[in-house]
Design a protein around this motif. Sequence first.
Motif, PDB file in Angstrom:
ATOM      1  N   THR A 106       0.798  -1.228   0.000  1.00 25.99           N
ATOM      2  CA  THR A 106       0.000   0.000   0.000  1.00 25.99           C
ATOM      3  C   THR A 106       0.827   1.273   0.000  1.00 25.99           C
ATOM      4  OG1 THR A 106      -0.134  -0.129   2.424  1.00 25.99           O
ATOM      5  CG2 THR A 106      -1.937  -1.125   1.153  1.00 25.99           C
ATOM      6  N   ALA A 107       2.135   1.165  -0.080  1.00 24.66           N
ATOM      7  CA  ALA A 107       2.988   2.355  -0.056  1.00 24.66           C
ATOM      8  C   ALA A 107       4.079   2.219  -1.102  1.00 24.66           C
ATOM      9  CB  ALA A 107       3.598   2.552   1.325  1.00 24.66           C
ATOM     10  N   ALA A 108       4.534   3.385  -1.606  1.00 25.08           N
ATOM     11  CA  ALA A 108       5.640   3.384  -2.552  1.00 25.08           C
ATOM     12  C   ALA A 108       6.885   2.832  -1.875  1.00 25.08           C
ATOM     13  CB  ALA A 108       5.886   4.796  -3.068  1.00 25.08           C
ATOM     14  N   GLY A 109       7.783   2.259  -2.669  1.00 24.10           N
ATOM     15  CA  GLY A 109       9.011   1.718  -2.103  1.00 24.10           C
ATOM     16  C   GLY A 109       9.469   0.488  -2.866  1.00 24.10           C
ATOM     17  N   THR A 110      10.491  -0.169  -2.294  1.00 24.55           N
ATOM     18  CA  THR A 110      11.062  -1.371  -2.910  1.00 24.55           C
ATOM     19  C   THR A 110      10.697  -2.588  -2.083  1.00 24.55           C
ATOM     20  OG1 THR A 110      12.907  -0.113  -3.846  1.00 24.55           O
ATOM     21  CG2 THR A 110      13.208  -2.492  -3.620  1.00 24.55           C
ATOM     22  N   VAL A 132       6.489   1.871  -7.215  1.00 24.95           N
ATOM     23  CA  VAL A 132       6.757   0.632  -6.496  1.00 24.95           C
ATOM     24  C   VAL A 132       7.733  -0.202  -7.310  1.00 24.95           C
ATOM     25  CG1 VAL A 132       5.763  -1.524  -5.648  1.00 24.95           C
ATOM     26  CG2 VAL A 132       4.504   0.624  -5.373  1.00 24.95           C
ATOM     27  N   GLN A 133       8.818  -0.650  -6.633  1.00 22.84           N
ATOM     28  CA  GLN A 133       9.723  -1.595  -7.262  1.00 22.84           C
ATOM     29  C   GLN A 133       9.480  -2.967  -6.652  1.00 22.84           C
ATOM     30  OE1 GLN A 133      13.951  -1.058  -6.601  1.00 22.84           O
ATOM     31  NE2 GLN A 133      14.508  -2.318  -8.375  1.00 22.84           N
ATOM     32  N   LEU A 134       9.044  -3.904  -7.505  1.00 13.08           N
ATOM     33  CA  LEU A 134       8.860  -5.284  -7.084  1.00 13.08           C
ATOM     34  C   LEU A 134      10.055  -6.090  -7.573  1.00 13.08           C
ATOM     35  CD1 LEU A 134       5.104  -6.141  -7.875  1.00 13.08           C
ATOM     36  CD2 LEU A 134       6.107  -5.628  -5.647  1.00 13.08           C
ATOM     37  N   VAL A 135      10.870  -6.579  -6.652  1.00 11.12           N
ATOM     38  CA  VAL A 135      12.025  -7.392  -7.016  1.00 11.12           C
ATOM     39  C   VAL A 135      11.625  -8.855  -6.893  1.00 11.12           C
ATOM     40  CG1 VAL A 135      14.431  -7.960  -6.531  1.00 11.12           C
ATOM     41  CG2 VAL A 135      13.602  -5.602  -6.207  1.00 11.12           C
ATOM     42  N   LEU A 136      11.581  -9.561  -8.019  1.00  9.12           N
ATOM     43  CA  LEU A 136      11.285 -10.995  -7.996  1.00  9.12           C
ATOM     44  C   LEU A 136      12.611 -11.721  -7.819  1.00  9.12           C
ATOM     45  CD1 LEU A 136       8.564 -11.366 -10.800  1.00  9.12           C
ATOM     46  CD2 LEU A 136       8.339 -10.588  -8.419  1.00  9.12           C
ATOM     47  N   ASN A 137      12.820 -12.201  -6.589  1.00  9.21           N
ATOM     48  CA  ASN A 137      14.118 -12.757  -6.190  1.00  9.21           C
ATOM     49  C   ASN A 137      13.998 -14.270  -5.986  1.00  9.21           C
ATOM     50  OD1 ASN A 137      16.819 -12.699  -5.425  1.00  9.21           O
ATOM     51  ND2 ASN A 137      16.326 -12.329  -3.265  1.00  9.21           N
ATOM     52  N   GLY A 138      13.402 -14.932  -7.012  1.00 18.56           N
ATOM     53  CA  GLY A 138      13.196 -16.363  -6.913  1.00 18.56           C
ATOM     54  C   GLY A 138      11.861 -16.672  -6.283  1.00 18.56           C
ATOM     55  N   VAL A 139      10.774 -16.443  -7.051  1.00 17.44           N
ATOM     56  CA  VAL A 139       9.429 -16.674  -6.522  1.00 17.44           C
ATOM     57  C   VAL A 139       8.683 -17.657  -7.411  1.00 17.44           C
ATOM     58  CG1 VAL A 139       9.241 -14.437  -5.402  1.00 17.44           C
ATOM     59  CG2 VAL A 139       8.458 -14.705  -7.767  1.00 17.44           C
ATOM     60  N   ASN A 140       7.714 -18.323  -6.768  1.00 17.21           N
ATOM     61  CA  ASN A 140       6.774 -19.165  -7.490  1.00 17.21           C
ATOM     62  C   ASN A 140       5.391 -18.773  -6.992  1.00 17.21           C
ATOM     63  OD1 ASN A 140       5.129 -21.264  -8.510  1.00 17.21           O
ATOM     64  ND2 ASN A 140       6.856 -22.690  -8.512  1.00 17.21           N
ATOM     65  N   LEU A 141       4.658 -18.019  -7.846  1.00 13.27           N
ATOM     66  CA  LEU A 141       3.372 -17.455  -7.450  1.00 13.27           C
ATOM     67  C   LEU A 141       2.245 -18.149  -8.197  1.00 13.27           C
ATOM     68  CD1 LEU A 141       4.335 -13.655  -7.658  1.00 13.27           C
ATOM     69  CD2 LEU A 141       4.558 -15.203  -5.693  1.00 13.27           C
ATOM     70  N   HIS A 142       1.214 -18.553  -7.452  1.00 14.03           N
ATOM     71  CA  HIS A 142       0.064 -19.207  -8.077  1.00 14.03           C
ATOM     72  C   HIS A 142      -1.216 -18.701  -7.433  1.00 14.03           C
ATOM     73  CE1 HIS A 142      -2.498 -22.239  -9.912  1.00 14.03           C
ATOM     74  NE2 HIS A 142      -3.004 -22.499  -8.722  1.00 14.03           N
ATOM     75  N   ASP A 143      -2.200 -18.414  -8.275  1.00 17.43           N
ATOM     76  CA  ASP A 143      -3.552 -18.114  -7.805  1.00 17.43           C
ATOM     77  C   ASP A 143      -4.514 -18.887  -8.681  1.00 17.43           C
ATOM     78  OD1 ASP A 143      -6.166 -16.808  -7.421  1.00 17.43           O
ATOM     79  OD2 ASP A 143      -5.021 -15.374  -6.226  1.00 17.43           O
ATOM     80  N   SER A 144      -5.383 -19.642  -8.072  1.00 16.81           N
ATOM     81  CA  SER A 144      -6.253 -20.548  -8.825  1.00 16.81           C
ATOM     82  C   SER A 144      -7.431 -19.856  -9.473  1.00 16.81           C
ATOM     83  CB  SER A 144      -6.775 -21.659  -7.906  1.00 16.81           C
ATOM     84  OG  SER A 144      -7.540 -21.105  -6.838  1.00 16.81           O
ATOM     85  N   ASP A 145      -7.823 -18.649  -8.971  1.00 14.34           N
ATOM     86  CA  ASP A 145      -9.021 -18.024  -9.510  1.00 14.34           C
ATOM     87  C   ASP A 145      -8.874 -16.528  -9.757  1.00 14.34           C
ATOM     88  OD1 ASP A 145      -9.051 -17.057  -6.943  1.00 14.34           O
ATOM     89  OD2 ASP A 145     -10.851 -18.149  -6.327  1.00 14.34           O
TER      90      ASP A 145
END
Length: 677
Positions: A106-110, A132-145
């Motif tokens: 909910t806030a700007a940042g890294t 917003v900086q989103l650093v993907l540092n080795g993720v496995n993301l899943h959402d079924s719906d």
Amino acid sequence: MKDLLMGSKVGLVLLCAVLMSACSTTSTTTTAVEDTATISTVQSGTDSGAELELASINISDLVTFDEEDSTKEWSTDNSTAIELSGNNATISGAGAEAVDGSVKITAAGTYVLSGTLDDGQIVVNVQDKGTVQLVLNGVNLHDSDSAPIYIVEAGKVVMTLQEGTENVVTDGETYVYEDASTDEPNAAIFSKADLTINGTGKLSVTANYNNGITSKDDLKIMGGTIEIQAADDGMMGKDMVAIQDGEITITASGDGIKATNDEDATKGFIAITAGSFDIQADNDGIQAETALLIDGGTYNLVTGGGNANGEVKTESMGQGPGGRGGFEPGSEVDPTATTIEPSTETTTETSTETESTSAKGLKAGGDMTVNNGTFKIDSADDAIHGNSNVAINGGDIGITSGDDGIHADALVSIAAGSIDISKSYEGIEGANITISDGEIHIVASDDGVNVAGGNDGSSVNGCQGQNEFSTSENNLLTINGGYITVDATGDGLDANGSVTMSGGTVIVNGPTNSGNGTLDYDGSFELTGGTLVAAGSSGMSQGPSDESSQYSVVMNFTETQQAGTMVQLEDSEGNNVVTFAPSKDYQTVVISSPDLVTGGSYTLYSGGTSTGSVVDGLYTDGEYEGGTEIVTFDISSSVTWLNESGVTTGNTNQGPGGGMRGTGGMGGTKPEGGKGE
């Protein structure tokens, strides 16, 4: 910071408004963009000698990549760490919280994400419009719906693929929405804000529901390895897609990469600087609603399953002034008929076109510019298609197409590059075509180069409802230079208007049926320079126009000559003017060379061999021997018509349906006999 230097430039990248000759007869038009410098000058009009050209434009004229887009660095001291584990998240820092198996930012940042999220979302909702900086540092993301990454609001989101990491995003086959009126998010990575992806890591997206990556604003790709499998479109930016670099692989049941804004002419464009692209799409490979600009990169595009899945077509000829039609053997077109129905060779595309009807390689709803790049395009539909203008200023382009190789509703301009169209229905088609330079090879089951009025049913400068093969005195094929070879079953060079040639080398092989000609024009063919060698059937043959300042010879044989049978034209001193071995059966040969001079005496030979170097059937240097002398003649006019008996006044092998056309001389006058003096 807004990304466009001047938004109004986008809709005027190559300025289609003055190019549709059916809508304007203005002789010279210069268009400026508000207070900026003129970015395009187009000359057009009724004068067949006028040249049509497009100015070059670069990505820097359209897009600014700012410092935030390139920022990949981060540190633990000034970032929030988000450690994912199953349906739980451990958050170290401010600005984010774990809620019901998901993470809300909910806030700007890294924010640095790592670990696995079994069934939940990363939601970005920053009301103050911060970055917003989103650093993907080795993720496995899943959402079924729903979307595993859902950006509801922010000024900008920069997604960094951390070096050395692999990141996976996967959704389910169905999404659950709050109510029936809601249809967003609809992509595995979905953003309502500007989205930039940078870094050197890897991102794999499997979109089982709909799109892979979607931004409702701007989408920028700065680098990284991105692999997408999508139930519909692979990668989409509504307002624009700008790619500076990256290794991108897409398998999509819809389009590969697309920009969709059709409400604002300054948006909906795609601009690519560099990168590697391997795209297999059921629909279009790369499709921009407005402009498409490519400065470089390597492209392997397969659309609609490739050229083998192209619509099966038979040649159907439009009838322009002169009443000349053409037919393929076995077709339903009667060559003796006095009227011929307008062509329906191309499936009409209108503003209501559905994606399922389009499987083009590169497609622009407006203008397209290719300045550089290496392309391998295998398309069921047109390989390169612009609903306005197409400018090719460089690059190495290989095409196999189930329809046209290159098509523009307005102007095709080729100024440089290597183009190899090894399979097509029509090789290059546009309302006007200008070739200034480059090396171009065309194989076409219909016309090789086709200048035709009208469009594919789309609107250009308000001109609607034109037949694609309508004829206009303003349609113009201009050849100023370059090296062009054509192997055509239909017409070799076909202008439903006029042709001017002032330089370059043009070699045409085919057609072999008498319903088509190596040269086909309605107005005039003014030839002032360059080398032209064309061999094919004789029933509809034309030569350049009498007003040409460079001399030409048109030889009509009584019998069909076998493919490979050499033709040698030499002067009275025994110097070779042209030595040519057509690759297909032929009965007519057209030769024009700067070496032909008025008052000169020449001899035409058939058969024989040459020790010279051969490229595309044209021999240079070496010795010619063993041929049979056919005719000796003097040149006294711009176009000299010949048969075995000597100089004639026109085509003596005229087939059914051929009338006098233009000033090229398709007369049926019989020769008086004897050799020319």
